[in-house]
Design a protein around this motif. Structure first.
Motif, PDB file in Angstrom:
ATOM      1  N   ASP A 157       0.831  -1.212   0.000  1.00 35.71           N
ATOM      2  CA  ASP A 157       0.000   0.000   0.000  1.00 35.71           C
ATOM      3  C   ASP A 157       0.862   1.258   0.000  1.00 35.71           C
ATOM      4  N   THR A 158       1.847   1.295   0.895  1.00 36.08           N
ATOM      5  CA  THR A 158       2.740   2.457   0.965  1.00 36.08           C
ATOM      6  C   THR A 158       3.492   2.630  -0.348  1.00 36.08           C
ATOM      7  N   PHE A 159       3.994   1.504  -0.857  1.00 37.12           N
ATOM      8  CA  PHE A 159       4.780   1.488  -2.097  1.00 37.12           C
ATOM      9  C   PHE A 159       3.950   2.013  -3.272  1.00 37.12           C
ATOM     10  N   VAL A 160       2.744   1.469  -3.433  1.00 39.03           N
ATOM     11  CA  VAL A 160       1.889   1.881  -4.559  1.00 39.03           C
ATOM     12  C   VAL A 160       1.475   3.347  -4.388  1.00 39.03           C
ATOM     13  N   ASN A 161       1.101   3.733  -3.171  1.00 37.98           N
ATOM     14  CA  ASN A 161       0.709   5.136  -2.940  1.00 37.98           C
ATOM     15  C   ASN A 161       1.843   6.086  -3.307  1.00 37.98           C
ATOM     16  N   ARG A 162       3.057   5.723  -2.891  1.00 39.41           N
ATOM     17  CA  ARG A 162       4.216   6.584  -3.171  1.00 39.41           C
ATOM     18  C   ARG A 162       4.509   6.687  -4.656  1.00 39.41           C
ATOM     19  N   ASN A 163       4.357   5.564  -5.366  1.00 43.38           N
ATOM     20  CA  ASN A 163       4.617   5.595  -6.801  1.00 43.38           C
ATOM     21  C   ASN A 163       3.617   6.485  -7.535  1.00 43.38           C
TER      22      ASN A 163
END
Lengths: 164, 296
Positions: free
Chosen positions: A65-71
């Motif tokens: 979730d964090t990874f996708v949100n940041r991307n």
């Protein structure tokens, strides 16, 4: 009467069969493909050490979730993701990470070459994605050594992701 | 501004002008600067090439990937028992493929200069012009069994020819040729780099090239082994075997232990403990090396 029965039958068929991985409810369909764990692009770790280091499925979900949100929010690479189906991406990346970390999932997404086809990912974009993943893993408290161990499974995929 | 800094600035201007002409290539429409992962350009060797402090790696200087042109500059200070060493360098990395570098080195002989008849605080100076080409592979990505592999040359011009002749050196200029293989083994957070070098340089060329004992090229091995503690912090050690061609001054292999920290995307500070062995007749030259490197 007959036509109504037929209509009902047609409607119920998809509900009974499992939805195809290329056309999941709530996701934009992609071209059909043969699902296989081999599409994940790496063999899974043996044992449960890596799954534990990543906090199990719950931890992996938070990392994804964090990874996708940041991307998506990234000022440099956000535009690569802008037209992407975020629901499908979140699901398939979770499955891929969970499968590779041997945390009890199968991967149902496309292979890396097809998943990244025509996205125009340059080397600098790939590095940015790695940095976003490093941020997400660190935020979940994954040790740097375990982060690198996981990246060692992803690094060989560069040739299928980066164009030219 | 000291003479060697002025010279470095001149060379930087020339290299800068060269770079300004480069974008007129087929890559022009895709040019993109920066974007390397932190620390993956290495630091700057005392000879100006990107790599460790004492030995080059199969890396290309600067922060740009294959889509851009990067620059890297460094200042190094080493204080060993009886000598002070300074170097300043600049390197251009072109499409993560070709590296052009220049370094100016200065060795202050302190009291040793007086003992050798040169006068106290006599300074030996040298220019190093470097060229490196990455042939294939990648330090971070791709199969873990496939390292980045590069070849390079370093042309060195000692500016104290009279001293070179006095100590028995045969030439004031020389060229080293080397090949390097470098890989970050992510599964263990370990970076390993090996370099093979053909050289006839005495003390890196500061005492000239070839000597009374031999004027032939020797093959020497060098390497770095490092552990990545975090995204920004790595520790490790280096080794560099060296020729021994001067009858009057035994020459030893070099070792160091280092810690490198990326202060941000553009600045890396390195602190090392170096053992240079015997230098110009004076044994046990150990001390501290500090480098500040900027990469863009």
């Amino acid at each position: 009467m007959f036509s109504i029965a037929l209509l009902m039958a047609l409607q119920t068929v998809p509900a009974d069969a499992a939805p195809a991985p290329h056309a999941m409810p709530g996701e934009e369909p992609v071209a059909a493909y043969a699902p296989s764990n081999a599409n994940a692009g790496a063999r899974a770790f043996a044992g449960d050490g890596m799954a534990k280091a990543f906090g199990g499925q719950a931890g992996i979900r938070r990392i994804v979730d964090t990874f996708v949100n940041r991307n998506f929010a990234d000022p440099v690479i956000g535009e690569i993701f802008a037209n992407h189906d975020q629901v499908r991406l979140r699901r398939t990346i979770f499955e891929q990470f969970c499968f590779i970390l041997n945390a009890g999932c199968d991967y149902s997404g496309r292979d890396m070459r097809n998943a990244h086809k025509d996205m125009g990912v340059q080397q600098a974009d790939m590095n940015r994605i790695v940095e976003n993943l490093q941020f997400a893993m660190a935020a979940e408290g994954v040790s740097f050594a375990a982060q690198n161990r996981f990246l060692s499974k992803l690094a060989p995929m560069r040739g299928q992701v980066v164009e030219r | 501004m000291p003479a060697f800094m002025r010279r470095t600035t001149q060379i930087a201007t020339i290299l800068g002008a060269t770079v300004a002409l480069l974008p007129a290539s087929a890559h022009a429409q895709d040019m993109r600067h920066g974007g390397k992962l932190v620390l993956t350009n290495g630091i700057s060797t005392i000879e100006g090439a990107s790599g460790g402090g004492l030995t080059p790696w199969a890396t290309i200087a600067g922060n740009s990937t294959k889509d851009g042109i990067g620059v890297q500059a460094s200042a190094t200070v080493a204080e060993v028992e009886d000598y002070d060493f300074r170097s300043a360098s600049i390197a251009i990395g072109i499409f993560d493929r070709v590296e052009v570098s220049y370094a100016r080195q200065m060795l202050d002989t302190n009291w040793v200069g007086g003992a050798l008849g040169l006068g106290n605080d006599y300074k030996l100076d040298q220019d190093v012009f470097g060229l490196k080409v990455k042939l294939f592979g990648d330090m971070v990505y791709g199969p873990s069994a496939l390292p980045a592999v590069a070849i390079g040359a370093q042309h060195k011009k000692n500016l104290d020819g009279a001293v070179v002749r006095a100590v028995g050196g045969r030439h004031a200029e020389g060229t080293d040729f080397y090949a390097s293989a470098t890989k970050l083994f992510l599964s263990h957070s370990v970076l390993a780099s090996v370099t093979g070098r053909l050289t006839k340089a005495n003390q890196n060329g500061l005492l000239g090239f070839g000597g009374d004992k031999s004027d032939a090229y020797d093959f020497h091995l060098e390497g770095t082994l490092a552990y990545q503690i975090s995204r920004k912090f790595a520790v490790g050690g280096e080794y560099r075997s060296k020729p021994d061609k001067l009858g009057i001054a035994r020459e030893d292999d070099w070792y160091d232990l280092f810690a490198a920290y990326a202060l941000n995307r553009n600045l890396t500070a390195t602190l090392a403990y170096a053992d240079l062995g015997s230098v110009a007749t004076v044994p046990e030259q150990r001390g501290v090396l500090f480098q500040l490197q900027a990469g863009f």
